[in-house]
Design a protein around this motif. Structure first.
Motif, PDB file in Angstrom:
ATOM      1  N   ARG A   1       0.825  -1.225   0.000  1.00 53.18           N
ATOM      2  CA  ARG A   1       0.000   0.000   0.000  1.00 53.18           C
ATOM      3  C   ARG A   1       0.849   1.261   0.000  1.00 53.18           C
ATOM      4  NH1 ARG A   1      -3.060  -2.849   3.926  1.00 53.18           N
ATOM      5  NH2 ARG A   1      -2.082  -1.583   5.567  1.00 53.18           N
ATOM      6  N   ASP A   2       1.977   1.211   0.727  1.00 52.46           N
ATOM      7  CA  ASP A   2       2.814   2.406   0.869  1.00 52.46           C
ATOM      8  C   ASP A   2       4.288   1.989   0.876  1.00 52.46           C
ATOM      9  OD1 ASP A   2       3.997   4.789   1.426  1.00 52.46           O
ATOM     10  OD2 ASP A   2       2.867   5.211   3.264  1.00 52.46           O
ATOM     11  N   PRO A   3       4.905   1.808  -0.282  1.00 51.12           N
ATOM     12  CA  PRO A   3       6.284   1.297  -0.357  1.00 51.12           C
ATOM     13  C   PRO A   3       7.313   2.180   0.336  1.00 51.12           C
ATOM     14  CG  PRO A   3       5.201   1.207  -2.494  1.00 51.12           C
ATOM     15  CD  PRO A   3       4.313   2.013  -1.611  1.00 51.12           C
ATOM     16  N   GLY A   4       7.009   3.451   0.534  1.00 54.61           N
ATOM     17  CA  GLY A   4       7.987   4.353   1.144  1.00 54.61           C
ATOM     18  C   GLY A   4       7.935   4.417   2.652  1.00 54.61           C
ATOM     19  N   ARG A   5       6.971   3.729   3.255  1.00 54.59           N
ATOM     20  CA  ARG A   5       6.827   3.840   4.704  1.00 54.59           C
ATOM     21  C   ARG A   5       7.758   2.855   5.421  1.00 54.59           C
ATOM     22  NH1 ARG A   5       1.214   2.629   7.597  1.00 54.59           N
ATOM     23  NH2 ARG A   5       0.571   3.044   5.447  1.00 54.59           N
ATOM     24  N   PRO A   6       8.515   3.325   6.433  1.00 52.32           N
ATOM     25  CA  PRO A   6       9.344   2.390   7.204  1.00 52.32           C
ATOM     26  C   PRO A   6       8.479   1.386   7.961  1.00 52.32           C
ATOM     27  CG  PRO A   6       9.994   4.679   7.594  1.00 52.32           C
ATOM     28  CD  PRO A   6       8.699   4.720   6.850  1.00 52.32           C
ATOM     29  N   LEU A   7       9.017   0.201   8.160  1.00 55.01           N
ATOM     30  CA  LEU A   7       8.349  -0.853   8.924  1.00 55.01           C
ATOM     31  C   LEU A   7       9.262  -1.228  10.085  1.00 55.01           C
ATOM     32  CD1 LEU A   7       7.237  -3.086   5.907  1.00 55.01           C
ATOM     33  CD2 LEU A   7       5.856  -1.397   7.121  1.00 55.01           C
ATOM     34  N   ILE A   8       8.769  -1.037  11.310  1.00 54.79           N
ATOM     35  CA  ILE A   8       9.558  -1.298  12.509  1.00 54.79           C
ATOM     36  C   ILE A   8       9.114  -2.625  13.123  1.00 54.79           C
ATOM     37  CG2 ILE A   8      10.190  -0.441  14.806  1.00 54.79           C
ATOM     38  CD1 ILE A   8       9.543   2.402  13.793  1.00 54.79           C
ATOM     39  N   PHE A   9      10.083  -3.415  13.565  1.00 52.61           N
ATOM     40  CA  PHE A   9       9.786  -4.684  14.230  1.00 52.61           C
ATOM     41  C   PHE A   9      10.403  -4.666  15.626  1.00 52.61           C
ATOM     42  CE2 PHE A   9       9.153  -5.449   9.820  1.00 52.61           C
ATOM     43  CZ  PHE A   9       8.088  -6.342   9.761  1.00 52.61           C
ATOM     44  N   CYS A  10       9.552  -4.842  16.626  1.00 48.59           N
ATOM     45  CA  CYS A  10       9.963  -4.766  18.027  1.00 48.59           C
ATOM     46  C   CYS A  10      10.155  -6.177  18.579  1.00 48.59           C
ATOM     47  CB  CYS A  10       8.914  -4.032  18.853  1.00 48.59           C
ATOM     48  SG  CYS A  10       8.577  -2.347  18.291  1.00 48.59           S
ATOM     49  N   GLN A  11      11.375  -6.549  18.796  1.00 49.40           N
ATOM     50  CA  GLN A  11      11.778  -7.869  19.300  1.00 49.40           C
ATOM     51  C   GLN A  11      11.553  -8.963  18.260  1.00 49.40           C
ATOM     52  OE1 GLN A  11      11.128  -8.813  23.453  1.00 49.40           O
ATOM     53  NE2 GLN A  11      10.679 -10.955  22.994  1.00 49.40           N
ATOM     54  N   LEU A  12      10.329  -9.126  17.776  1.00 48.48           N
ATOM     55  CA  LEU A  12      10.060 -10.127  16.746  1.00 48.48           C
ATOM     56  C   LEU A  12      10.817  -9.767  15.467  1.00 48.48           C
ATOM     57  CD1 LEU A  12       6.198 -10.446  17.210  1.00 48.48           C
ATOM     58  CD2 LEU A  12       7.933 -12.081  17.977  1.00 48.48           C
ATOM     59  N   PRO A  13      11.494 -10.728  14.840  1.00 54.21           N
ATOM     60  CA  PRO A  13      12.269 -10.412  13.629  1.00 54.21           C
ATOM     61  C   PRO A  13      11.356 -10.224  12.423  1.00 54.21           C
ATOM     62  CG  PRO A  13      12.369 -12.760  14.068  1.00 54.21           C
ATOM     63  CD  PRO A  13      11.628 -12.148  15.233  1.00 54.21           C
ATOM     64  N   PRO A  14      11.814  -9.445  11.460  1.00 53.38           N
ATOM     65  CA  PRO A  14      11.039  -9.312  10.221  1.00 53.38           C
ATOM     66  C   PRO A  14      10.972 -10.647   9.490  1.00 53.38           C
ATOM     67  CG  PRO A  14      13.192  -8.267  10.015  1.00 53.38           C
ATOM     68  CD  PRO A  14      13.049  -8.646  11.439  1.00 53.38           C
ATOM     69  N   PRO A  15       9.846 -10.953   8.841  1.00 54.02           N
ATOM     70  CA  PRO A  15       9.704 -12.253   8.175  1.00 54.02           C
ATOM     71  C   PRO A  15      10.571 -12.347   6.918  1.00 54.02           C
ATOM     72  CG  PRO A  15       7.800 -10.874   7.715  1.00 54.02           C
ATOM     73  CD  PRO A  15       8.626 -10.125   8.724  1.00 54.02           C
ATOM     74  N   PRO A  16      11.012 -13.559   6.560  1.00 57.10           N
ATOM     75  CA  PRO A  16      11.852 -13.744   5.369  1.00 57.10           C
ATOM     76  C   PRO A  16      11.191 -13.219   4.099  1.00 57.10           C
ATOM     77  CG  PRO A  16      11.808 -15.746   6.697  1.00 57.10           C
ATOM     78  CD  PRO A  16      10.795 -14.820   7.292  1.00 57.10           C
ATOM     79  N   GLU A  17       9.862 -13.354   4.007  1.00 52.84           N
ATOM     80  CA  GLU A  17       9.149 -12.887   2.808  1.00 52.84           C
ATOM     81  C   GLU A  17       9.314 -11.385   2.609  1.00 52.84           C
ATOM     82  OE1 GLU A  17       6.912 -16.458   4.472  1.00 52.84           O
ATOM     83  OE2 GLU A  17       7.954 -14.693   5.242  1.00 52.84           O
ATOM     84  N   LEU A  18       9.439 -10.639   3.715  1.00 48.50           N
ATOM     85  CA  LEU A  18       9.631  -9.195   3.631  1.00 48.50           C
ATOM     86  C   LEU A  18      11.088  -8.853   3.357  1.00 48.50           C
ATOM     87  CD1 LEU A  18       8.087  -6.466   3.999  1.00 48.50           C
ATOM     88  CD2 LEU A  18       8.853  -6.505   6.376  1.00 48.50           C
TER      89      LEU A  18
ATOM     90  N   ALA B   1      23.954 -13.457   9.477  1.00 43.41           N
ATOM     91  CA  ALA B   1      24.552 -13.437   8.140  1.00 43.41           C
ATOM     92  C   ALA B   1      23.468 -13.379   7.065  1.00 43.41           C
ATOM     93  CB  ALA B   1      25.432 -14.672   7.941  1.00 43.41           C
ATOM     94  N   GLY B   2      22.368 -14.096   7.297  1.00 45.71           N
ATOM     95  CA  GLY B   2      21.253 -14.069   6.353  1.00 45.71           C
ATOM     96  C   GLY B   2      20.605 -12.693   6.274  1.00 45.71           C
ATOM     97  N   LEU B   3      20.493 -12.008   7.412  1.00 48.01           N
ATOM     98  CA  LEU B   3      19.965 -10.637   7.396  1.00 48.01           C
ATOM     99  C   LEU B   3      20.839  -9.738   6.533  1.00 48.01           C
ATOM    100  CD1 LEU B   3      18.999  -9.841  11.131  1.00 48.01           C
ATOM    101  CD2 LEU B   3      17.453 -10.369   9.244  1.00 48.01           C
ATOM    102  N   ALA B   4      22.154  -9.865   6.711  1.00 41.18           N
ATOM    103  CA  ALA B   4      23.082  -9.004   5.973  1.00 41.18           C
ATOM    104  C   ALA B   4      23.027  -9.277   4.476  1.00 41.18           C
ATOM    105  CB  ALA B   4      24.497  -9.199   6.508  1.00 41.18           C
ATOM    106  N   ARG B   5      22.757 -10.536   4.082  1.00 43.35           N
ATOM    107  CA  ARG B   5      22.700 -10.886   2.659  1.00 43.35           C
ATOM    108  C   ARG B   5      21.343 -10.587   2.035  1.00 43.35           C
ATOM    109  NH1 ARG B   5      25.188 -15.723   4.506  1.00 43.35           N
ATOM    110  NH2 ARG B   5      23.160 -16.779   4.290  1.00 43.35           N
ATOM    111  N   SER B   6      20.341 -10.331   2.832  1.00 43.72           N
ATOM    112  CA  SER B   6      18.997 -10.148   2.292  1.00 43.72           C
ATOM    113  C   SER B   6      18.900  -8.858   1.481  1.00 43.72           C
ATOM    114  CB  SER B   6      17.975 -10.111   3.428  1.00 43.72           C
ATOM    115  OG  SER B   6      18.131  -8.939   4.212  1.00 43.72           O
ATOM    116  N   PRO B   7      18.042  -8.830   0.468  1.00 40.75           N
ATOM    117  CA  PRO B   7      17.889  -7.609  -0.342  1.00 40.75           C
ATOM    118  C   PRO B   7      17.487  -6.396   0.490  1.00 40.75           C
ATOM    119  CG  PRO B   7      16.892  -9.484  -1.463  1.00 40.75           C
ATOM    120  CD  PRO B   7      17.281  -9.969  -0.101  1.00 40.75           C
ATOM    121  N   ALA B   8      16.705  -6.587   1.544  1.00 40.63           N
ATOM    122  CA  ALA B   8      16.241  -5.447   2.341  1.00 40.63           C
ATOM    123  C   ALA B   8      17.337  -4.920   3.264  1.00 40.63           C
ATOM    124  CB  ALA B   8      15.021  -5.853   3.172  1.00 40.63           C
ATOM    125  N   CYS B   9      18.248  -5.775   3.738  1.00 41.25           N
ATOM    126  CA  CYS B   9      19.330  -5.408   4.663  1.00 41.25           C
ATOM    127  C   CYS B   9      18.820  -4.455   5.754  1.00 41.25           C
ATOM    128  CB  CYS B   9      20.488  -4.754   3.911  1.00 41.25           C
ATOM    129  SG  CYS B   9      21.987  -4.590   4.927  1.00 41.25           S
TER     130      CYS B   9
END
Length: 343
Positions: A51-68, A94-102
């Motif tokens: 809906r809003d590609p420019g909006r930041p997405l914050i994750f508190c304690q729970l990690p962001p999902p791989p799909e994102l 290491a996987g976080l660092a390699r992910s496209p979203a980084c």
């Protein structure tokens, strides 16, 4: 303006105010952040992104999902807590660092910062402090009271007995509300330990009631060996109470042994495994019916050092350090907001 969603466990909107204290409230007026209970369905943040590609997405304690993390356009910020990620494999980072979203990492403890920087993730290091003016200072003329939220059974009954005896504690406020998976008979305490009266509270405590009980105590027994931040400890320090804690992150980044509190010796994982194995064997040999429970702090770690400390002096120093720390925390809030939303 549409609020920035901060996805968190329902616990952190229904019960705990932790992320309200360290994220939403301090940045009010700079950023509009909406704590959003999340069932970890990856489609929820993906829908927000679409809906809003420019909006930041914050994750508190729970990690962001791989799909994102696979979306290179996603603007992800993660606030990991050390008590949650301490045993996660380095391959995850290491996987976080390699992910496209980084994703960007907000680190509230030294080990989280070290891991994030080691793998090249954009990292902001913060140390949270309360405003001490929010809390009534400790009264030194009242009975000596210690508060202990028994979350994981960190201390054995023998250790608590020694602590209370050596510090001449008259009353122990025992909040018996274990974390999920820790509700064990070995966590229960009697109505009296030596000459110390034990007031056990089993009901759920709203934040205001928890603060009221903290206000009655001049000593605080830190509840866990590992903390993400440790708000109970920090509230006690802000009041000028003396904190007794296990020597582990992030508590030992605030409590300086012999200067602003007292730290009990920590052991390596190997030593803990050996002590646990020995304890189980002794439990079987003595024929006890109650299931065995391992306490990370035993009477040996308490030792006799508490007889020589000045709890009032340590508490006063803790409040003074908290005043200084709060000034630094407040001065860094604009940088915090920019790190979250400036892309």
């Amino acid at each position: 303006m549409t609020p920035i969603p901060a996805f968190c466990m329902p616990w952190h909107t229904d019960v705990s105010n932790a992320f309200q204290e360290i994220l939403a409230e301090p940045l009010r007026g700079m950023l509009d952040i909406a704590l959003t209970p999340w069932d970890q369905n990856p489609q929820t943040p993906l829908d927000v992104l679409d809906r809003d590609p420019g909006r930041p997405l914050i994750f508190c304690q729970l990690p962001p999902p791989p799909e994102l993390l696979c979306r290179d356009k996603a603007r992800i910020v993660w606030l990991p807590m050390w008590d949650n990620v301490a045993r996660w494999p380095e391959t995850f980072w290491a996987g976080l660092a390699r992910s496209p979203a980084c994703p960007r990492i907000v680190a509230f403890s030294r080990p989280v910062e070290q891991l994030a920087r080691r793998f090249g993730l954009p990292t902001l290091r913060l140390r949270f402090y309360f405003d001490p003016s929010r809390f009534e200072p400790v009264r030194r003329d009242s009975e000596r009271t210690i508060i202990y939220w028994n979350r994981i059974g960190l201390y054995s009954e023998a250790a608590i007995r020694r602590i209370c005896a050596d510090l001449a504690v008259e009353k122990l406020i025992h909040i018996h509300r274990p974390d999920p998976g820790y509700d064990h008979p070995g966590l229960a305490l009697p109505e009296r330990i030596g000459s110390t009266q034990v007031q056990t509270i089993r009901d759920f405590l709203p934040d205001a009631e928890h603060r009221r009980l903290l206000g009655q105590s001049s000593l605080c027994l830190a509840p866990r060996a590992r903390e993400g931040v440790g708000l109970t400890v920090l509230q006690s320090m802000a009041r000028g109470a003396c904190v007794l804690a296990y020597d582990g992150p992030a508590t030992n980044e605030y409590v300086i042994h012999g200067r602003s509190g007292h730290l009990f010796r920590s052991y390596s994982r190997t030593m803990h495994k050996w002590r646990k194995s020995l304890g189980k064997r002794w439990h079987r040999l003595t024929g006890r019916r109650q299931p065995y429970f391992y306490h990370m702090v035993g009477v040996g770690q308490v030792g006799s050092a508490l007889r020589r400390i000045d709890p009032d002096g340590l508490g006063s120093a803790a409040r003074h350090e908290h005043e200084q720390g709060y000034a630094i925390w407040k001065s860094g809030l604009e940088g915090y907001a920019e790190f979250l939303a400036g892309w």
